[in-house]
Design a protein around this motif. Structure first.
Motif, PDB file in Angstrom:
ATOM      1  N   THR A 371     -20.622   6.879   9.902  1.00 20.73           N
ATOM      2  CA  THR A 371     -20.884   5.428   9.939  1.00 20.73           C
ATOM      3  C   THR A 371     -21.612   5.011   8.665  1.00 20.73           C
ATOM      4  O   THR A 371     -21.268   4.020   8.018  1.00 20.73           O
ATOM      5  CB  THR A 371     -21.738   5.080  11.180  1.00 20.73           C
ATOM      6  N   TYR A 374     -19.233   5.539   5.384  1.00 17.08           N
ATOM      7  CA  TYR A 374     -18.036   4.731   5.136  1.00 17.08           C
ATOM      8  C   TYR A 374     -18.231   3.231   5.298  1.00 17.08           C
ATOM      9  O   TYR A 374     -17.290   2.478   5.112  1.00 17.08           O
ATOM     10  CB  TYR A 374     -16.893   5.208   6.059  1.00 17.08           C
ATOM     11  N   ASN A 375     -19.440   2.817   5.675  1.00 18.46           N
ATOM     12  CA  ASN A 375     -19.620   1.381   5.930  1.00 18.46           C
ATOM     13  C   ASN A 375     -20.706   0.800   5.033  1.00 18.46           C
ATOM     14  O   ASN A 375     -21.633   1.495   4.616  1.00 18.46           O
ATOM     15  CB  ASN A 375     -19.952   1.156   7.401  1.00 18.46           C
ATOM     16  N   ASP A 398     -19.513   0.703  15.558  1.00 20.04           N
ATOM     17  CA  ASP A 398     -20.056  -0.041  14.424  1.00 20.04           C
ATOM     18  C   ASP A 398     -19.145  -1.220  14.158  1.00 20.04           C
ATOM     19  O   ASP A 398     -18.010  -1.252  14.642  1.00 20.04           O
ATOM     20  CB  ASP A 398     -20.174   0.870  13.190  1.00 20.04           C
ATOM     21  N   GLY A 402     -13.792   0.010   9.746  1.00 24.62           N
ATOM     22  CA  GLY A 402     -12.774   0.508  10.680  1.00 24.62           C
ATOM     23  C   GLY A 402     -11.756   1.432  10.045  1.00 24.62           C
ATOM     24  O   GLY A 402     -11.817   1.744   8.844  1.00 24.62           O
ATOM     25  N   ILE A 403     -10.823   1.862  10.847  1.00 26.84           N
ATOM     26  CA  ILE A 403      -9.763   2.788  10.403  1.00 26.84           C
ATOM     27  C   ILE A 403      -8.436   2.151  10.822  1.00 26.84           C
ATOM     28  O   ILE A 403      -8.352   1.608  11.926  1.00 26.84           O
ATOM     29  CB  ILE A 403      -9.930   4.163  11.119  1.00 26.84           C
ATOM     30  N   ARG A 417      -7.749  11.886   6.706  1.00 24.21           N
ATOM     31  CA  ARG A 417      -8.716  10.925   6.159  1.00 24.21           C
ATOM     32  C   ARG A 417      -8.010   9.602   5.905  1.00 24.21           C
ATOM     33  O   ARG A 417      -6.772   9.566   5.831  1.00 24.21           O
ATOM     34  CB  ARG A 417      -9.302  11.469   4.854  1.00 24.21           C
ATOM     35  N   VAL A 418      -8.780   8.558   5.748  1.00 23.35           N
ATOM     36  CA  VAL A 418      -8.131   7.249   5.577  1.00 23.35           C
ATOM     37  C   VAL A 418      -7.440   7.154   4.216  1.00 23.35           C
ATOM     38  O   VAL A 418      -6.267   6.905   4.119  1.00 23.35           O
ATOM     39  CB  VAL A 418      -9.128   6.104   5.783  1.00 23.35           C
ATOM     40  N   ARG A 422     -11.382   6.670  -1.089  1.00 20.90           N
ATOM     41  CA  ARG A 422     -12.569   6.352  -0.312  1.00 20.90           C
ATOM     42  C   ARG A 422     -13.399   7.620  -0.065  1.00 20.90           C
ATOM     43  O   ARG A 422     -14.608   7.624  -0.150  1.00 20.90           O
ATOM     44  CB  ARG A 422     -12.094   5.802   1.035  1.00 20.90           C
ATOM     45  N   GLY A 428     -16.429  13.562   1.589  1.00 15.25           N
ATOM     46  CA  GLY A 428     -16.019  14.050   2.915  1.00 15.25           C
ATOM     47  C   GLY A 428     -14.942  15.119   2.819  1.00 15.25           C
ATOM     48  O   GLY A 428     -14.173  15.142   1.857  1.00 15.25           O
ATOM     49  N   THR A 429     -14.915  16.000   3.808  1.00 15.65           N
ATOM     50  CA  THR A 429     -13.927  17.084   3.801  1.00 15.65           C
ATOM     51  C   THR A 429     -12.755  16.781   4.723  1.00 15.65           C
ATOM     52  O   THR A 429     -11.746  17.467   4.701  1.00 15.65           O
ATOM     53  CB  THR A 429     -14.583  18.393   4.282  1.00 15.65           C
ATOM     54  N   GLY A 432     -14.991  16.678   9.660  1.00 11.96           N
ATOM     55  CA  GLY A 432     -16.104  16.261  10.540  1.00 11.96           C
ATOM     56  C   GLY A 432     -15.655  15.895  11.951  1.00 11.96           C
ATOM     57  O   GLY A 432     -16.188  16.418  12.943  1.00 11.96           O
ATOM     58  N   CYS A 457     -15.379   0.776  14.245  1.00 11.60           N
ATOM     59  CA  CYS A 457     -14.934   1.949  15.016  1.00 11.60           C
ATOM     60  C   CYS A 457     -15.707   2.012  16.316  1.00 11.60           C
ATOM     61  O   CYS A 457     -16.918   1.771  16.330  1.00 11.60           O
ATOM     62  CB  CYS A 457     -15.229   3.243  14.246  1.00 11.60           C
ATOM     63  N   PHE A 459     -16.255   4.823  19.143  1.00 10.62           N
ATOM     64  CA  PHE A 459     -16.016   6.171  19.677  1.00 10.62           C
ATOM     65  C   PHE A 459     -16.549   6.217  21.119  1.00 10.62           C
ATOM     66  O   PHE A 459     -17.666   5.749  21.371  1.00 10.62           O
ATOM     67  CB  PHE A 459     -16.758   7.223  18.852  1.00 10.62           C
TER      68      PHE A 459
HETATM   69  P1  ADP Z   1     -14.809  13.281   6.484  1.00 12.53           P
HETATM   70  O1  ADP Z   1     -15.403  14.591   6.147  1.00 12.53           O
HETATM   71  O2  ADP Z   1     -13.827  12.799   5.489  1.00 12.53           O
HETATM   72  O3  ADP Z   1     -15.843  12.268   6.816  1.00 12.53           O
HETATM   73  P2  ADP Z   1     -14.104  13.069   9.217  1.00 12.53           P
HETATM   74  O4  ADP Z   1     -13.171  13.863   9.991  1.00 12.53           O
HETATM   75  O5  ADP Z   1     -15.514  13.034   9.641  1.00 12.53           O
HETATM   76  O6  ADP Z   1     -13.949  13.575   7.749  1.00 12.53           O
HETATM   77  O7  ADP Z   1     -13.584  11.598   9.147  1.00 12.53           O
HETATM   78  C1  ADP Z   1     -12.227  11.362   8.911  1.00 12.53           C
HETATM   79  C2  ADP Z   1     -12.020  10.041   8.240  1.00 12.53           C
HETATM   80  O8  ADP Z   1     -12.250   8.985   9.163  1.00 12.53           O
HETATM   81  C3  ADP Z   1     -13.009   9.786   7.175  1.00 12.53           C
HETATM   82  O9  ADP Z   1     -12.530  10.333   5.964  1.00 12.53           O
HETATM   83  C4  ADP Z   1     -13.109   8.275   7.112  1.00 12.53           C
HETATM   84  O10 ADP Z   1     -12.086   7.773   6.278  1.00 12.53           O
HETATM   85  C5  ADP Z   1     -12.794   7.866   8.541  1.00 12.53           C
HETATM   86  N1  ADP Z   1     -14.024   7.477   9.295  1.00 12.53           N
HETATM   87  C6  ADP Z   1     -14.726   8.256  10.150  1.00 12.53           C
HETATM   88  N2  ADP Z   1     -15.741   7.558  10.723  1.00 12.53           N
HETATM   89  C7  ADP Z   1     -15.648   6.309  10.253  1.00 12.53           C
HETATM   90  C8  ADP Z   1     -16.405   5.101  10.463  1.00 12.53           C
HETATM   91  N3  ADP Z   1     -17.451   5.071  11.280  1.00 12.53           N
HETATM   92  N4  ADP Z   1     -16.015   4.001   9.801  1.00 12.53           N
HETATM   93  C9  ADP Z   1     -14.955   4.033   8.968  1.00 12.53           C
HETATM   94  N5  ADP Z   1     -14.220   5.100   8.713  1.00 12.53           N
HETATM   95  C10 ADP Z   1     -14.555   6.241   9.331  1.00 12.53           C
END
Ligand code: ADP
Length: 467
Positions: A371, A374-375, A398, A402-403, A417-418, A422, A428-429, A432, A457, A459
């Motif tokens: 959160t 990416y925000n 949040d 968003g995605i 990943r998106v 970004r 980011g890997t 997560g 997003c 969850f």
């Molecule tokens: P990363 O290591 O890239 O963060 P994640 O698996 O944790 O990998 O997340 C995957 C992708 O989801 C992220 O790369 C990001 O683009 C998107 N993402 C995750 N959480 C959020 C969020 N709260 N708001 C916006 N995008 C998000």
């Protein structure tokens, strides 16, 4: 196949026919035998004409015959009924020669419901006839005299009839066995056809017999088996594709930082005259890239550890409200530092769950870190904890960027990943959320995401509550 079953049916019916013929003959013989026994034990046989014969017919002792419902008649040479006591089948005082001859001829015919015993008294020159009504008698027998000149002809007719009978029987047996085998062979053929299709890799093969008998059960079993195989195969294909994609993603994601490290290290080695500042800058790049490679490798390590069969959670019974409150407390400095607003709705009551506290902490860290990562500043983070039936529901949402909705269902897969740009900024890997998903599933729970671009997003984590 068809031929084999049909032939088997014909043979079975033929055997059954032979058996039934043998049984019928046996039954007739037995009935004849029984009839003989009955006949021998009847009173009429104990009171034969011979046994009560008296030269003076007036003095014949008829008492026993009359007592058993029989009758005694005496006919003289002029066919006159000179004596009659009890049952009388003649009903007249005199017979004609023809009538008496007919009587003698027919008295032993099958189907006559009287038993006659006739004896001739040569001294008194009269016939003594003892009559009894027949109780039950079975008349069966084959008569044959070898002296007859017509035996051959009669036997020929008999054999011809028998042959015709067997021919008819053969034809009806074949028709019957064909009809019966058809009702077995047809569904079996379809079953074999579908099994072959399945064997050749057409997993969409299904059986449709339109029958309501036992074959319907076979059809249902076959179809559910085919469905199961189809599902398994598609899962296996999916797993294989996931594995290939994972290997590709790992090598791709490791390639960039490692190439960077190698390139800058090479640069420093080849240029001993770099200034201190230049060296510092290049070493920083090398360090950053090694951190990135290290993060990727340790995330991968964690993910494969969670997937390994040897992995076990260190579970304990915890009050989830208390636990989430503490975890959020730990995260507050990060949220504050990033300039995020937050709103937590955690009930005061107790809500017990069985969790591995360290693993669950990773779930909250990963979600909250995302959160923040990416925000933009000022984003509102809301956490709601509530109870629904026997489940604890944690909603973490949040109002950020968003995605894209079409990515939401795959976002829990590794390396999804998106967009690259970004993420390259955030470092980011893409592992997560895959780790989060694995941890929640290991707790017999589930995690889902409702999101869209610019809609933030949301969850939702569900965990089973214990007492
Ligand atoms: P990363 O290591 O890239 O963060 P994640 O698996 O944790 O990998 O997340 C995957 C992708 O989801 C992220 O790369 C990001 O683009 C998107 N993402 C995750 N959480 C959020 C969020 N709260 N708001 C916006 N995008 C998000």
């Amino acid at each position: 196949m068809n031929g084999k079953i049909k032939n088997r049916f014909i043979i079975n019916y033929f055997i059954m026919f032979i058996i039934s013929i043998v049984i019928t003959i046996l039954a007739l013989v037995l009935m004849s035998f029984t009839s003989d026994i009955i006949y021998k034990n009847l009173t009429q046989n104990l009171c034969t004409a011979e046994s009560i014969m008296n030269d003076d017919y007036q003095n014949i002792n008829t008492a026993k015959v009359l007592e058993k419902g029989g009758g005694v008649q005496v006919i003289d040479r002029d066919y006159k009924v000179v004596f009659s006591a009890g049952l009388d089948n003649f009903g007249k005082a005199r017979l004609t020669a023809g009538e008496f001859t007919d009587f003698l001829v027919n008295s032993n015919h099958p189907g006559i419901t009287y038993d006659y015993d006739i004896a001739y008294n040569s001294k008194g020159q009269f016939w003594l006839i003892v009559t009894f009504p027949t109780s039950i008698r079975i008349d069966f027998g084959i008569a044959h005299n070898p002296e007859s000149l017509e035996t051959k002809g009669a036997a020929g007719v008999l054999i011809a009839i028998l042959l015709f009978y067997f021919l008819m029987l053969g034809v009806t047996t074949v028709i019957y066995s064909l009809l019966t085998s058809f009702s077995f062979v047809n569904p079996l053929k379809k079953l074999i056809e579908s099994t072959k299709r399945l064997k050749e890799g057409d997993y969409s093969a299904r059986l449709n017999l339109n029958l309501k008998n036992e074959f319907k059960e076979i059809q249902e079993t076959f179809n559910s088996m085919a469905e199961e195989i189809e599902r398994e195969i598609s899962l296996r294909k999916q797993a294989e594709e996931d594995r290939k994609r994972l290997v590709l993603d790992i090598s791709h994601d490791l390639k960039n930082p490692l190439a960077s490290i190698m390139g800058y290290a090479e640069l420093c080695r080849e240029n001993p005259h770099f200034t201190q500042d230049e060296y510092r800058e290049y070493i920083r790049v090398i360090y950053d890239n090694s951190i990135r490679a290290n993060t990727l490798i340790s995330d991968l390590f964690n993910l494969s550890r969670l997937e390994s069969s040897e992995f076990a959670l260190n579970k304990s019974r915890v009050d989830l409200c208390e636990y989430v409150r503490a975890e959020m407390g730990n995260m507050l400095p990060i949220l504050d530092q990033a300039g995020f607003r937050y709103d937590f709705d955690i009930p005061e009551d107790e809500m017990f769950v069985i969790i591995d506290q360290n693993q669950m902490a990773r779930v909250f860290q990963n979600l909250l870190q995302n959160t923040v990562n990416y925000n933009p500043e000022g984003t509102l983070l809301t956490l709601i904890l509530k109870k629904e039936d026997s489940e604890a529901i944690i909603i973490l949402k949040d109002n950020g960027i968003g995605i894209p909705a079409d990515l939401a269902k795959d976002i829990f897969k590794a390396f999804v990943r998106v967009d690259g740009a970004r993420n390259s900024k955030t470092g980011g890997t893409g592992l997560g959320l895959a780790i989060v998903d694995k941890i929640i599933k290991a707790h017999d729970g589930s995690i889902s995401l409702v999101t869209d671009e610019d809609c933030g997003c949301e969850f939702t984590i569900r965990l089973p509550i214990v007492k």
